[in-house]
Motif scaffolding. Structure first.
Motif, short mmCIF file in Angstrom:
data_model
loop_
_atom_site.label_atom_id
_atom_site.label_comp_id
_atom_site.label_asym_id
_atom_site.label_seq_id
_atom_site.Cartn_x
_atom_site.Cartn_y
_atom_site.Cartn_z
N MET A 1 -51.25 12.40 -15.81
CA MET A 1 -49.77 12.57 -15.25
C MET A 1 -49.92 13.08 -13.80
O MET A 1 -50.38 13.99 -13.48
N ALA A 2 -48.67 12.66 -13.29
CA ALA A 2 -48.77 13.29 -11.91
C ALA A 2 -47.88 14.54 -12.00
O ALA A 2 -47.52 14.92 -12.88
N VAL A 3 -48.29 15.09 -10.74
CA VAL A 3 -47.78 16.51 -10.52
C VAL A 3 -46.41 16.50 -9.90
O VAL A 3 -46.36 15.72 -8.80
N ALA A 4 -45.28 17.16 -10.26
CA ALA A 4 -43.90 17.24 -9.76
C ALA A 4 -43.87 18.64 -9.31
O ALA A 4 -44.14 19.52 -9.80
N VAL A 5 -43.55 18.86 -8.05
CA VAL A 5 -43.19 19.96 -7.12
C VAL A 5 -41.68 20.03 -7.24
O VAL A 5 -41.13 19.21 -6.92
N ARG A 6 -41.20 21.15 -7.56
CA ARG A 6 -39.64 21.33 -7.55
C ARG A 6 -39.38 22.78 -7.31
O ARG A 6 -40.32 23.69 -7.53
N ALA A 7 -38.00 23.18 -6.88
CA ALA A 7 -37.72 24.60 -6.88
C ALA A 7 -37.73 25.43 -8.20
O ALA A 7 -37.36 24.58 -9.44
N ALA A 8 -38.08 26.44 -8.08
CA ALA A 8 -38.23 27.20 -9.44
C ALA A 8 -36.90 27.42 -9.85
O ALA A 8 -35.91 27.24 -9.34
N ARG A 9 -36.62 27.36 -11.32
CA ARG A 9 -35.60 27.85 -12.13
C ARG A 9 -35.57 28.89 -12.94
O ARG A 9 -36.72 29.30 -13.25
N LEU A 10 -34.50 29.57 -13.20
CA LEU A 10 -34.46 30.79 -13.81
C LEU A 10 -35.29 30.68 -15.10
O LEU A 10 -36.27 31.52 -15.73
N ALA A 11 -35.19 29.37 -15.78
CA ALA A 11 -35.81 29.47 -17.03
C ALA A 11 -37.12 28.90 -16.90
O ALA A 11 -38.07 29.20 -17.93
N ASP A 12 -37.83 29.04 -15.78
CA ASP A 12 -39.38 28.93 -15.64
C ASP A 12 -40.05 30.57 -15.68
O ASP A 12 -41.37 30.45 -15.66
N ARG A 13 -39.22 31.52 -15.85
CA ARG A 13 -39.82 32.88 -15.79
C ARG A 13 -41.04 32.95 -16.65
O ARG A 13 -42.18 33.43 -16.37
N GLU A 14 -40.79 32.73 -17.70
CA GLU A 14 -42.00 32.83 -18.91
C GLU A 14 -43.18 32.08 -18.67
O GLU A 14 -44.22 32.63 -18.81
N ALA A 15 -43.02 30.88 -18.24
CA ALA A 15 -44.16 29.93 -17.76
C ALA A 15 -44.80 30.44 -16.35
O ALA A 15 -46.09 30.21 -16.16
N TRP A 16 -44.15 31.08 -15.47
CA TRP A 16 -44.47 31.49 -14.26
C TRP A 16 -45.32 32.80 -14.23
O TRP A 16 -46.23 32.90 -13.41
N GLN A 17 -44.86 33.56 -15.16
CA GLN A 17 -45.42 35.00 -15.14
C GLN A 17 -46.90 35.02 -15.39
O GLN A 17 -47.40 35.76 -14.75
N PRO A 18 -47.46 34.35 -16.30
CA PRO A 18 -48.85 34.19 -16.39
C PRO A 18 -49.68 33.47 -15.17
O PRO A 18 -50.76 33.79 -14.88
N LEU A 19 -49.17 32.56 -14.29
CA LEU A 19 -49.69 32.14 -13.03
C LEU A 19 -49.56 33.38 -11.86
O LEU A 19 -50.59 33.59 -11.57
N TRP A 20 -48.47 34.15 -12.02
CA TRP A 20 -48.45 35.27 -11.16
C TRP A 20 -49.41 36.34 -11.39
O TRP A 20 -50.15 36.67 -10.77
N GLN A 21 -49.68 36.61 -12.53
CA GLN A 21 -50.74 37.70 -13.02
C GLN A 21 -52.20 36.91 -12.55
O GLN A 21 -53.01 37.87 -12.10
N SER A 22 -52.32 35.64 -12.64
CA SER A 22 -53.75 35.18 -12.35
C SER A 22 -53.88 35.25 -10.96
O SER A 22 -54.95 35.67 -10.44
N TYR A 23 -52.87 35.09 -10.13
CA TYR A 23 -52.82 35.21 -8.63
C TYR A 23 -53.32 36.89 -8.38
O TYR A 23 -53.99 36.77 -7.54
N LEU A 24 -52.66 37.66 -8.94
CA LEU A 24 -52.63 38.96 -8.72
C LEU A 24 -54.28 39.50 -8.99
O LEU A 24 -54.93 39.97 -8.19
N ILE A 25 -54.77 38.76 -10.05
CA ILE A 25 -55.99 39.10 -10.59
C ILE A 25 -57.08 38.46 -9.43
O ILE A 25 -57.94 39.17 -9.17
N PHE A 26 -56.77 37.47 -9.00
CA PHE A 26 -57.67 36.83 -7.87
C PHE A 26 -57.76 37.59 -6.74
O PHE A 26 -59.12 37.94 -6.02
N TYR A 27 -56.79 38.12 -6.33
CA TYR A 27 -56.65 39.19 -5.11
C TYR A 27 -56.88 40.45 -5.56
O TYR A 27 -56.57 41.47 -4.58
#
Length: 147
Positions: A1-27
């Protein structure tokens, strides 16, 4: 399936959080929970220059880009700083990072910015392969003093 890029929405918080944590761990970084919360809220505050895009595939978030529009003493128009860019490891190499950068670039252009810029760790060679294709690398050395 194709990737869709869009502006973040308030409802994305729960799904964004683990990505954010992975980013911080990387750095090898950590950010206090109240800072993360303030950052998330700033993405949706029209008085802030911060914004966020997310990349989504099959209903799941697989990446993000955070940016900051700001004034400069070097130009009459604003600059756009791509502050954070992350794509989950399993989704890398398929154009998601490039699509996130393009979304930030389009936003920067629409805002009248005349520069889009970002930094990465000098050891982040996989990301630099992409960055070398979409932007020029200046000969700037960054210095930092924590306050």
């Amino acid at each position: 399936m194709a990737v869709a890029v869009r502006a973040a929405r308030l409802a994305d918080r729960e799904a964004w959080q683990p990505l954010w944590q992975s980013y911080l761990i990387f750095y090898k970084a950590s950010v206090a929970a109240d800072v993360t919360e303030a950052t998330w809220q700033r993405f949706f505050d029209p008085l802030e220059g911060l914004g966020a895009f997310v990349a989504e595939r099959d209903g799941q978030l697989i990446g993000f880009a955070h940016y900051l529009l700001h004034r400069s003493t070097w130009a009459p128009k604003c600059y756009c700083y791509l502050e954070d860019l992350f794509v989950e490891p399993a989704a890398r190499g398929g154009g998601t990072g490039r699509a996130l950068i393009a979304a930030v670039e389009a936003t920067a252009r629409a805002a009248g910015a005349n520069r889009l810029y970002w930094v990465t760790d000098e050891s982040n060679h996989p990301a630099q392969k992409l960055y070398d294709q979409v932007a020029e690398r200046p000969s700037v050395v960054q210095y930092r003093k924590m306050l």
